[in-house]
Design an enzyme around this catalytic site. Structure first.
Site, PDB file in Angstrom:
ATOM      1  N   GLU A  49     -17.429  58.665 -67.814  1.00  0.00           N
ATOM      2  CA  GLU A  49     -18.219  58.044 -66.739  1.00  0.00           C
ATOM      3  C   GLU A  49     -18.664  56.632 -67.094  1.00  0.00           C
ATOM      4  O   GLU A  49     -18.782  55.771 -66.211  1.00  0.00           O
ATOM      5  CB  GLU A  49     -19.428  58.918 -66.402  1.00  0.00           C
ATOM      6  CG  GLU A  49     -19.072  60.231 -65.699  1.00  0.00           C
ATOM      7  CD  GLU A  49     -18.757  61.371 -66.655  1.00  0.00           C
ATOM      8  OE1 GLU A  49     -18.524  62.498 -66.181  1.00  0.00           O
ATOM      9  OE2 GLU A  49     -18.735  61.132 -67.888  1.00  0.00           O
ATOM     10  N   PHE A 111     -28.542  74.197 -63.684  1.00  0.00           N
ATOM     11  CA  PHE A 111     -27.385  73.795 -64.472  1.00  0.00           C
ATOM     12  C   PHE A 111     -26.951  72.383 -64.090  1.00  0.00           C
ATOM     13  O   PHE A 111     -26.783  72.067 -62.917  1.00  0.00           O
ATOM     14  CB  PHE A 111     -26.230  74.775 -64.242  1.00  0.00           C
ATOM     15  CG  PHE A 111     -24.961  74.407 -64.950  1.00  0.00           C
ATOM     16  CD1 PHE A 111     -24.885  74.438 -66.334  1.00  0.00           C
ATOM     17  CD2 PHE A 111     -23.836  74.018 -64.232  1.00  0.00           C
ATOM     18  CE1 PHE A 111     -23.716  74.090 -66.987  1.00  0.00           C
ATOM     19  CE2 PHE A 111     -22.662  73.674 -64.881  1.00  0.00           C
ATOM     20  CZ  PHE A 111     -22.596  73.709 -66.267  1.00  0.00           C
ATOM     21  N   GLN A 112     -26.810  71.535 -65.085  1.00  0.00           N
ATOM     22  CA  GLN A 112     -26.417  70.131 -64.925  1.00  0.00           C
ATOM     23  C   GLN A 112     -27.356  69.374 -63.991  1.00  0.00           C
ATOM     24  O   GLN A 112     -26.935  68.521 -63.208  1.00  0.00           O
ATOM     25  CB  GLN A 112     -24.967  70.011 -64.460  1.00  0.00           C
ATOM     26  CG  GLN A 112     -23.964  70.465 -65.534  1.00  0.00           C
ATOM     27  CD  GLN A 112     -22.535  70.067 -65.239  1.00  0.00           C
ATOM     28  OE1 GLN A 112     -22.147  69.938 -64.081  1.00  0.00           O
ATOM     29  NE2 GLN A 112     -21.743  69.886 -66.281  1.00  0.00           N
TER      30      GLN A 112
END
Length: 563
Positions: A49, A111-112
């Site tokens: 990223e 999550f995330q």
């Protein structure tokens, strides 16, 4: 017409003229990535990223358009922070779109899930967490408007997964109105007249051009100002290309690794016209001694930059291009020939400094390869026509010193943040923008390894970027400081193990070349530049070569180490 949030994103991107985006998918962006492949917008899959954001940044720098990246939530979002901070420091327009967990999960340590809006608040111009699909079009349009207007910068838009799926009636192309955000584009005519008056009085003026000149599209107007008045021009690292580097009035770069004539001119001028600059510490050195004989004019669209680092005699808040055009219009009514004659003795003094100390190095025919020689040969072979990106460190400074940049948006580098690993993904972004251009990343062996995985991106899309590695088996700039100021204690800077860059290029499917002797340099450069597709050229250079001139930290810029 009812559309999902993901489809609305695509419509806004098309309205904003976006043709290319850089990203990396994840669970929180599946809807967005599913939508993008159904459009004509080209998506370039990065391998990290950070690489995606640097590529969007490089794209923005060479085109002047807003660069766009799309990444997933959690680690995908946090991996963008270095790229966002790089763009923020250098005032580069980006829109970074992040996926986020569903709205009902936000704050539950899902999550995330990360608070990427909170994390990036200090390094974005603005950012958004989209609460509903109804708010999405407005926030996206505002993001683009804020990113490109005023002093440009990155804007982050965090879009929860359920917002991407929700549907609403879409109304195209709504005009952006922000009551609290109105950048000053047109300067005060009275302040511009004061600048004219100072120019008419000055005996030893200089222009100091920064990245703001390039960002505003003001390079032509500034060149007109310099030529019409006979005022020499020095540039910051970010300002390289704002004025032709080969022009007789060019002083080159100023500051820590600036030219002798630029630093001496700055110290002895009686008028310094700073345009689109931040007066960064790498430029000013000891601020009490910076241009201490001069009246300082500071032209900038960002009022918070003025008087931030140095005292200013005449502040001008306005767009650099508009300000320069207004200044040129007022100067049209004065005797410019007489003005140029008055500046002639000053230019003779500067020419004496140029003759006294040139950017020089000694390349022995059978000796170690000097990195300066590689860059100089690169300049000669490309005739100065390549788009140059750089990594960060000694390689960056040698590129700035020996590749003479004649046009705006030709020299792409991480200035304010000094981000290692910037050059290769930025080169990919530049190559996407200009497929037929020669794009060369001047790299160090340490810096290139930060984002070397992006060679896979270059190969996947057959983007023929060329990488020139000045390989000294050190983290060279830190090593230089250790040599000069730490009794040659090379603590943690020797790269005892490094990859074989030729074999690494081949592992990616690219082409690799190597030079170990000075008589091989030109042939390797020519082969590398002529070979189709991505190429890595490994130049094994003198290990302990230093970048000179160098101003020690905190010293006046006249106190240069020259050898």
């Amino acid at each position: 017409m009812k559309l999902t949030g993901a489809q609305i994103l695509m419509e806004v991107l098309k309205e904003e003229g976006v043709t290319d985006v850089f990203g990396f998918p994840g669970g929180a962006t599946i809807d967005m990535h599913n939508s993008i492949v159904k459009t004509d917008i080209r998506h370039y899959l990065a391998r990290h990223e950070q690489g995606a954001v640097h590529a969007a940044d490089g794209y923005a720098r060479v085109t002047g358009k807003v660069g766009v990246s799309i990444v997933t939530s959690g680690p995908g979002a946090t991996n963008t922070v270095t790229g966002i901070a790089t763009a923020y420091t250098d005032s580069i327009p980006l829109v970074v779109i992040c996926g986020q967990v569903a709205t009902h999960l936000i704050g539950n340590d899902a999550f995330q899930e990360v608070d990427i809006v909170g994390i990036t608040r200090p390094c974005t111009k603005h950012n958004y967490l989209v609460p509903s699909v109804e708010e999405l079009p407005r926030m996206l349009r505002e993001a683009f408007h804020i990113a490109r207007s005023g002093r440009p910068g990155p804007v982050l838009v965090d879009i929860p997964k359920d917002v991407q799926k929700q549907m609403t009636v879409y109304k195209p192309q709504q005009k952006v109105r922000l009551k609290s955000y109105n950048p000053t584009y047109k300067p005060n005519i009275k302040q511009i007249q004061k600048v004219v008056d100072l120019i008419m009085e000055a005996e030893r003026p200089i222009i100091f051009a920064g990245g703001g000149v390039i960002l505003s599209g003001g390079a032509a107007a500034m060149t007109q100002l310099a030529h019409s008045t006979g005022i020499p021009v020095t540039m910051s690292l970010m300002g390289l290309g704002a004025f032709p580097g080969t022009d007789p009035l060019s002083l080159g770069m100023v500051g820590m690794h600036g030219t002798y004539r630029a630093n001496m001119s700055t110290a002895q001028c009686d008028l310094l016209i700073g345009i689109g600059v931040r007066f960064d510490d790498r430029v000013t050195g000891k601020t009490d001694c910076f241009a201490d004989q001069a009246k300082i004019v500071h032209i900038d669209i960002d009022p918070t930059s003025i008087r931030k680092n140095v005292p200013v005699s005449v502040p001008v808040v306005g767009d650099c291009k508009n300000s320069l055009e207004m200044l040129n219009a007022l100067l049209a009514d004065v005797d410019l020939e007489a003005l140029r004659k008055r500046h002639a003795p000053w230019l003779e003094t500067i020419d004496g400094w140029r003759r006294q100390y040139r950017m020089a190095y000694a390349q022995e025919p059978d000796g170690d390869i000097k990195p300066q020689f590689v860059v100089e040969k690169l300049y000669e072979i490309t005739r100065g026509n390549a788009i140059i990106t750089t990594e960060v460190g000694q390689n960056q400074m040698w590129a700035a010193q020996f590749y003479h940049v004649d046009r705006p948006r030709q020299f792409i580098t991480s200035g304010g943040l000094g981000t290692m690993g910037f050059g290769l993904p930025a080169a990919i972004g530049a190559q996407v923008a200009f497929p037929d251009a020669l794009v060369v990343d001047v790299a160090g062996d340490g810096s290139i390894q930060m984002n070397i995985q992006e060679m896979a991106t270059a190969m996947q899309y057959q983007l023929p970027v060329k990488v020139v590695i000045l390989n000294n088996r050190f983290l060279g700039m830190v090593r230089q400081w250790q040599e000069l100021f730490y009794d040659k204690c090379y603590a943690c800077t020797e790269l005892d193990h490094a990859p074989d860059f030729v074999k690494l290029a081949e592992a990616f499917g690219a082409t690799g070349f190597r030079a170990t002797r000075s008589d091989e340099v030109e042939a390797v450069l020519r082969k590398g530049l002529e070979t189709p597709g991505p190429v890595i050229m490994d130049f094994q250079v003198a290990r302990e070569e230093c970048v000179y001139p160098m101003v020690p930290a905190g010293a006046p810029i006249t106190e240069m180490l020259l050898v």
